[in-house]
Design an enzyme around this catalytic site. Sequence first.
Site, mmCIF file in Angstrom:
data_model
loop_
_atom_site.group_PDB
_atom_site.id
_atom_site.type_symbol
_atom_site.label_atom_id
_atom_site.label_comp_id
_atom_site.label_asym_id
_atom_site.label_seq_id
_atom_site.Cartn_x
_atom_site.Cartn_y
_atom_site.Cartn_z
ATOM 1 N N GLU A 92 -57.628 7.602 20.911
ATOM 2 C CA GLU A 92 -56.484 8.064 21.687
ATOM 3 C C GLU A 92 -56.885 8.949 22.875
ATOM 4 O O GLU A 92 -56.309 8.851 23.960
ATOM 5 C CB GLU A 92 -55.498 8.808 20.790
ATOM 6 C CG GLU A 92 -54.823 7.945 19.729
ATOM 7 C CD GLU A 92 -55.635 7.823 18.444
ATOM 8 O OE1 GLU A 92 -56.810 8.220 18.420
ATOM 9 O OE2 GLU A 92 -55.089 7.323 17.445
ATOM 10 N N PHE B 238 -50.502 11.495 17.449
ATOM 11 C CA PHE B 238 -51.735 11.092 18.129
ATOM 12 C C PHE B 238 -51.541 11.051 19.644
ATOM 13 O O PHE B 238 -52.518 11.101 20.395
ATOM 14 C CB PHE B 238 -52.201 9.735 17.612
ATOM 15 C CG PHE B 238 -52.216 9.645 16.108
ATOM 16 C CD1 PHE B 238 -52.643 10.720 15.341
ATOM 17 C CD2 PHE B 238 -51.778 8.509 15.452
ATOM 18 C CE1 PHE B 238 -52.649 10.664 13.957
ATOM 19 C CE2 PHE B 238 -51.781 8.440 14.069
ATOM 20 C CZ PHE B 238 -52.217 9.518 13.311
#
Length: 318
Positions: free
Chosen positions: A63, A88
Amino acid sequence: MFTLAENKEVGKELRATVVDALKDVMVENEKVVALDADLGGASKWTDLAKSNPDRFINVGIAEANMVGVAAGLSLTGYVPFIHTFGPFATRRVLDQVFLSGAYSKNTINIFGSDPGFAAGHNGGTHTTWEDVALLRSIPEVVICDAADEVQMDWIIKVFSEMDGVHYVRGNRKGVRNVYAPGSTFEIGKGNLLQEGSDYLIVAAGQLVSEALEVAEKLAEKGISCDVIDMFTIKPLDEELLLKHLEGKKGVITVENHSTTGGLGSAVAEVIADNGIAVPLKRIGVDNRFGQVGTPDFLQEEFGLTTEKMLEQLAGFVK
């Protein structure tokens, strides 16, 4: 201009709404690109890989790298949209969003899916009660919480025309309709959904439906409420808030988020900064982690159903 929906049933899945909106803006603007962190099946962004294979990137379970790639794309004139689950998209990549995104004046549009109780069986590791609080601390970031498919579609399309870092949170699945098709909104402006004289209810996101139901139940007891959909949490519509605080016995905030740092905190700050003496009840999640369960179970467990909200208001609303 907006109109409230006559049909209050669950509408189209918001993940499908986001995909369809992105397909539209990709036709209109060849610089729009989409990035996903190996959640294409969960987000349906694999549909974008089929419709626009040259403008879809699956970065894998990386991410922070996704934010960096998006920043690089922005530097070269592209308009990136990125997606992953809410924690995330915010908690895990906060430094990258801060430095590579906002501080560097890049454009990154972030869809953080399944906030709060919507995380369901993914459990506490995938639950974000703090995404709004984290991003509120970063200068110039725009934060929206979509009430339904109509509002989500509008937000995605408007984000595609704006510079800067923008975040929208929303359930991947379908939520109840609030607005009629064709409704339009304005970033930084709340929507007065109904007028009342006794209390002010300020809500955002999926819980706008429940806020309207709470107001309806209170009306049956002779208690009249304004209801505002504050879908843009940052920048907050202080003008609308202050206008409808006048003469109220109290203010109630409703959010699928922690009571620390989110909508309730933003409203509390406006009240305090303006020296207004009015009681405030923040309905949200107080000092708890997420847990495993169905979204319906978790909504009740964390006190965010209409019935649970009314219980919390029993000693506040008179």
